[in-house]
Design a protein around this motif. Structure first.
Motif, PDB file in Angstrom:
ATOM      1  N   ASN A 123     -21.448  12.833  18.360  1.00  0.00           N
ATOM      2  CA  ASN A 123     -20.415  13.381  19.243  1.00  0.00           C
ATOM      3  C   ASN A 123     -19.148  13.551  18.406  1.00  0.00           C
ATOM      4  OD1 ASN A 123     -21.818  13.493  21.861  1.00  0.00           O
ATOM      5  ND2 ASN A 123     -21.943  11.272  21.628  1.00  0.00           N
ATOM      6  N   THR A 124     -19.059  14.698  17.732  1.00  0.00           N
ATOM      7  CA  THR A 124     -18.054  14.870  16.685  1.00  0.00           C
ATOM      8  C   THR A 124     -16.632  15.101  17.186  1.00  0.00           C
ATOM      9  OG1 THR A 124     -18.598  17.232  16.607  1.00  0.00           O
ATOM     10  CG2 THR A 124     -19.767  15.774  15.080  1.00  0.00           C
ATOM     11  N   GLY A 125     -16.448  15.338  18.467  1.00  0.00           N
ATOM     12  CA  GLY A 125     -15.110  15.673  18.947  1.00  0.00           C
ATOM     13  C   GLY A 125     -14.346  14.533  19.588  1.00  0.00           C
ATOM     14  N   ILE A 126     -14.830  13.290  19.451  1.00  0.00           N
ATOM     15  CA  ILE A 126     -14.228  12.200  20.228  1.00  0.00           C
ATOM     16  C   ILE A 126     -13.258  11.333  19.427  1.00  0.00           C
ATOM     17  CG2 ILE A 126     -16.271  12.128  21.702  1.00  0.00           C
ATOM     18  CD1 ILE A 126     -17.050   9.496  20.306  1.00  0.00           C
ATOM     19  N   LEU A 127     -13.095  11.606  18.130  1.00  0.00           N
ATOM     20  CA  LEU A 127     -12.228  10.783  17.288  1.00  0.00           C
ATOM     21  C   LEU A 127     -11.117  11.631  16.674  1.00  0.00           C
ATOM     22  CD1 LEU A 127     -14.929   8.713  15.327  1.00  0.00           C
ATOM     23  CD2 LEU A 127     -13.631   7.999  17.354  1.00  0.00           C
ATOM     24  N   PRO A 128     -10.026  10.997  16.242  1.00  0.00           N
ATOM     25  CA  PRO A 128      -8.982  11.747  15.537  1.00  0.00           C
ATOM     26  C   PRO A 128      -9.554  12.412  14.295  1.00  0.00           C
ATOM     27  CG  PRO A 128      -8.223   9.539  16.111  1.00  0.00           C
ATOM     28  CD  PRO A 128      -9.697   9.564  16.394  1.00  0.00           C
ATOM     29  N   ALA A 129      -9.028  13.565  13.934  1.00  0.00           N
ATOM     30  CA  ALA A 129      -9.586  14.339  12.832  1.00  0.00           C
ATOM     31  C   ALA A 129      -8.825  14.120  11.529  1.00  0.00           C
ATOM     32  CB  ALA A 129      -9.585  15.825  13.176  1.00  0.00           C
ATOM     33  N   CYS A 130      -9.582  13.923  10.459  1.00  0.00           N
ATOM     34  CA  CYS A 130      -9.032  13.928   9.102  1.00  0.00           C
ATOM     35  C   CYS A 130      -9.762  15.049   8.366  1.00  0.00           C
ATOM     36  CB  CYS A 130      -9.250  12.578   8.417  1.00  0.00           C
ATOM     37  SG  CYS A 130      -8.537  12.483   6.756  1.00  0.00           S
ATOM     38  N   LYS A 131      -9.134  16.197   8.228  1.00  0.00           N
ATOM     39  CA  LYS A 131      -9.796  17.397   7.728  1.00  0.00           C
ATOM     40  C   LYS A 131      -9.796  17.463   6.204  1.00  0.00           C
ATOM     41  CE  LYS A 131      -7.236  20.218  10.134  1.00  0.00           C
ATOM     42  NZ  LYS A 131      -6.742  21.508  10.706  1.00  0.00           N
ATOM     43  N   ALA A 132     -10.892  17.973   5.663  1.00  0.00           N
ATOM     44  CA  ALA A 132     -11.023  18.099   4.211  1.00  0.00           C
ATOM     45  C   ALA A 132      -9.931  18.991   3.633  1.00  0.00           C
ATOM     46  CB  ALA A 132     -12.407  18.632   3.864  1.00  0.00           C
ATOM     47  N   ASP A 133      -9.653  20.103   4.284  1.00  0.00           N
ATOM     48  CA  ASP A 133      -8.640  21.032   3.778  1.00  0.00           C
ATOM     49  C   ASP A 133      -7.266  20.370   3.689  1.00  0.00           C
ATOM     50  OD1 ASP A 133     -10.532  22.976   3.558  1.00  0.00           O
ATOM     51  OD2 ASP A 133      -9.915  24.112   5.338  1.00  0.00           O
ATOM     52  N   THR A 134      -6.959  19.543   4.670  1.00  0.00           N
ATOM     53  CA  THR A 134      -5.663  18.860   4.664  1.00  0.00           C
ATOM     54  C   THR A 134      -5.558  17.905   3.483  1.00  0.00           C
ATOM     55  OG1 THR A 134      -5.517  19.013   7.083  1.00  0.00           O
ATOM     56  CG2 THR A 134      -4.109  17.397   6.011  1.00  0.00           C
ATOM     57  N   LEU A 135      -6.618  17.151   3.220  1.00  0.00           N
ATOM     58  CA  LEU A 135      -6.605  16.229   2.087  1.00  0.00           C
ATOM     59  C   LEU A 135      -6.500  16.976   0.763  1.00  0.00           C
ATOM     60  CD1 LEU A 135      -9.336  13.668   3.213  1.00  0.00           C
ATOM     61  CD2 LEU A 135      -6.878  13.240   3.039  1.00  0.00           C
ATOM     62  N   ASN A 136      -7.291  18.027   0.600  1.00  0.00           N
ATOM     63  CA  ASN A 136      -7.305  18.751  -0.664  1.00  0.00           C
ATOM     64  C   ASN A 136      -6.023  19.523  -0.932  1.00  0.00           C
ATOM     65  OD1 ASN A 136      -9.878  17.846  -1.347  1.00  0.00           O
ATOM     66  ND2 ASN A 136     -10.903  19.582  -0.372  1.00  0.00           N
ATOM     67  N   ALA A 137      -5.226  19.776   0.105  1.00  0.00           N
ATOM     68  CA  ALA A 137      -3.954  20.479  -0.072  1.00  0.00           C
ATOM     69  C   ALA A 137      -2.860  19.570  -0.628  1.00  0.00           C
ATOM     70  CB  ALA A 137      -3.502  21.083   1.255  1.00  0.00           C
ATOM     71  N   MET A 138      -3.102  18.266  -0.630  1.00  0.00           N
ATOM     72  CA  MET A 138      -2.119  17.315  -1.140  1.00  0.00           C
ATOM     73  C   MET A 138      -2.096  17.342  -2.663  1.00  0.00           C
ATOM     74  SD  MET A 138      -3.147  14.120   1.363  1.00  0.00           S
ATOM     75  CE  MET A 138      -1.835  13.040   0.746  1.00  0.00           C
ATOM     76  N   SER A 139      -0.932  17.084  -3.260  1.00  0.00           N
ATOM     77  CA  SER A 139      -0.843  17.047  -4.717  1.00  0.00           C
ATOM     78  C   SER A 139      -1.748  15.957  -5.278  1.00  0.00           C
ATOM     79  CB  SER A 139       0.603  16.814  -5.159  1.00  0.00           C
ATOM     80  OG  SER A 139       1.106  15.609  -4.587  1.00  0.00           O
ATOM     81  N   THR A 140      -1.838  14.854  -4.573  1.00  0.00           N
ATOM     82  CA  THR A 140      -2.785  13.790  -4.899  1.00  0.00           C
ATOM     83  C   THR A 140      -3.488  13.392  -3.606  1.00  0.00           C
ATOM     84  OG1 THR A 140      -1.353  12.948  -6.667  1.00  0.00           O
ATOM     85  CG2 THR A 140      -3.103  11.490  -5.875  1.00  0.00           C
ATOM     86  N   PRO A 141      -4.691  13.884  -3.369  1.00  0.00           N
ATOM     87  CA  PRO A 141      -5.399  13.562  -2.123  1.00  0.00           C
ATOM     88  C   PRO A 141      -5.508  12.064  -1.912  1.00  0.00           C
ATOM     89  CG  PRO A 141      -6.527  15.314  -3.280  1.00  0.00           C
ATOM     90  CD  PRO A 141      -5.466  14.826  -4.217  1.00  0.00           C
ATOM     91  N   ASP A 142      -5.159  11.625  -0.711  1.00  0.00           N
ATOM     92  CA  ASP A 142      -5.130  10.196  -0.413  1.00  0.00           C
ATOM     93  C   ASP A 142      -5.567   9.991   1.030  1.00  0.00           C
ATOM     94  OD1 ASP A 142      -4.649   7.514  -0.100  1.00  0.00           O
ATOM     95  OD2 ASP A 142      -2.559   7.579  -0.771  1.00  0.00           O
ATOM     96  N   VAL A 143      -6.655   9.245   1.226  1.00  0.00           N
ATOM     97  CA  VAL A 143      -7.170   9.037   2.576  1.00  0.00           C
ATOM     98  C   VAL A 143      -6.289   8.108   3.400  1.00  0.00           C
ATOM     99  CG1 VAL A 143      -9.552   9.530   1.939  1.00  0.00           C
ATOM    100  CG2 VAL A 143      -8.692   7.181   1.776  1.00  0.00           C
ATOM    101  N   ALA A 144      -5.288   7.494   2.755  1.00  0.00           N
ATOM    102  CA  ALA A 144      -4.331   6.689   3.521  1.00  0.00           C
ATOM    103  C   ALA A 144      -3.581   7.559   4.527  1.00  0.00           C
ATOM    104  CB  ALA A 144      -3.346   5.992   2.584  1.00  0.00           C
ATOM    105  N   SER A 145      -3.604   8.875   4.304  1.00  0.00           N
ATOM    106  CA  SER A 145      -2.942   9.800   5.224  1.00  0.00           C
ATOM    107  C   SER A 145      -3.783  10.124   6.449  1.00  0.00           C
ATOM    108  CB  SER A 145      -2.601  11.102   4.488  1.00  0.00           C
ATOM    109  OG  SER A 145      -3.791  11.769   4.088  1.00  0.00           O
ATOM    110  N   CYS A 146      -5.053   9.720   6.457  1.00  0.00           N
ATOM    111  CA  CYS A 146      -5.923  10.020   7.597  1.00  0.00           C
ATOM    112  C   CYS A 146      -5.484   9.242   8.835  1.00  0.00           C
ATOM    113  CB  CYS A 146      -7.371   9.671   7.253  1.00  0.00           C
ATOM    114  SG  CYS A 146      -8.113  10.741   6.006  1.00  0.00           S
ATOM    115  N   PRO A 147      -5.608   9.829  10.001  1.00  0.00           N
ATOM    116  CA  PRO A 147      -5.190   9.146  11.233  1.00  0.00           C
ATOM    117  C   PRO A 147      -5.964   7.848  11.463  1.00  0.00           C
ATOM    118  CG  PRO A 147      -5.601  11.471  11.637  1.00  0.00           C
ATOM    119  CD  PRO A 147      -6.106  11.182  10.265  1.00  0.00           C
ATOM    120  N   SER A 148      -5.313   6.895  12.057  1.00  0.00           N
ATOM    121  CA  SER A 148      -5.973   5.645  12.422  1.00  0.00           C
ATOM    122  C   SER A 148      -7.129   5.939  13.369  1.00  0.00           C
ATOM    123  CB  SER A 148      -4.970   4.714  13.106  1.00  0.00           C
ATOM    124  OG  SER A 148      -5.595   3.535  13.555  1.00  0.00           O
TER     125      SER A 148
END
Length: 249
Positions: free
Chosen positions: A79-104
């Motif tokens: 059920n992929t729509g029930i949790l906050p989203a951490c998108k690949a494109d958003t991470l890769n757009a960062m100068s240094t991708p960091d999963v600490a930015s993903c929503p709780s």
């Protein structure tokens, strides 16, 4: 992907090995587990799951890179729509991708992989080993995010790359499919081939419209046994499915 350093000797290996072609047969082995049995499509049961695979050449040579993976389980769904989203494109757009930015609350699992960096078809003894960490996150509906990271202490290359995974279904099977980016398959003329990976996805239950819903749910299997099918597709487009029975469904 951000690369901090590549071992200089690796390029030398590629040049020396490029003059020799070696016939190769690749062996794929898969496995895994699901923490819940039973359930139906009308009354599913939430649970967690794991999967693992090993890729090798019995002759001791490095195997070609896998470009696309499809990991499918029988008798379940996401059920992929029930949790906050951490998108690949958003991470890769960062100068240094960091999963600490993903929503709780967006993390759904973790794992590790082992790879070889060298030349496909050449002895594995001439390749450099690499160990990387895997983190998985929920993304937009129908998607998940796989984050690959490594440190120079454990790999010739420091990696930080997110991969978009697509939720797919086929008959009684459901799972995730993704394509490995070019930068995670080749570096400075060398091939990066994954030889082992294992991942565990957690049991996560959320309340949606006053109803308990699992991110992973078991819906039962017709024959009472649950199978996993992992399809490995190489850079030529050739596909190699590997199947295993995990036990009671």
């Amino acid at each position: 992907m951000r690369i901090t350093r590549v071992v200089a000797a690796a390029a030398t290996i590629a040049v020396a090995a490029s003059a020799v072609a070696v016939a190769q047969t690749t062996t794929f082995a898969v496995g895994g587990s699901v923490t819940v049995t039973g359930g139906t499509k009308a009354k599913p049961k939430p649970g967690g799951l794991s999967f693992k695979f090993d890729v090798s050449d019995p002759s001791g040579n490095q195997t070609p890179p896998v470009q696309t993976y499809s990991i499918m389980y029988e008798g379940g769904r996401l059920n992929t729509g029930i949790l906050p989203a951490c998108k690949a494109d958003t991470l890769n757009a960062m100068s240094t991708p960091d999963v600490a930015s993903c929503p709780s609350g967006s993390k759904i699992g973790s794992g590790k992989l082992t790879a070889l960096i060298g030349s496909a078809g050449q002895p594995t003894s001439s390749a450099s080993p690499c160990q990387a960490s895997l983190s998985l996150f929920a993304s937009n509906k129908g998607h998940a995010t796989l984050f690959v990271s490594s440190k120079l202490a454990n790999c010739p290359v420091a990696l930080a790359q997110a991969i978009d995974m697509q939720y797919v279904t086929k008959g009684e099977y459901a799972g995730l499919k993704f394509t490995v980016p070019e930068l995670l398959r080749h570096q400075v003329g060398l091939d990066i081939t994954v030889t082992h990976a294992d991942v565990a996805l957690s049991k996560i239950v959320k309340t949606v419209k006053k109803k308990k819903v699992g991110y992973i749910e078991s819906t039962g299997c017709k024959d009472g046994k649950r199978d996993i099918v992992v399809t490995f597709t190489d850079e030529t487009g050739a596909s190699f499915p590997a199947q295993a029975t995990l036990g009671k469904c």
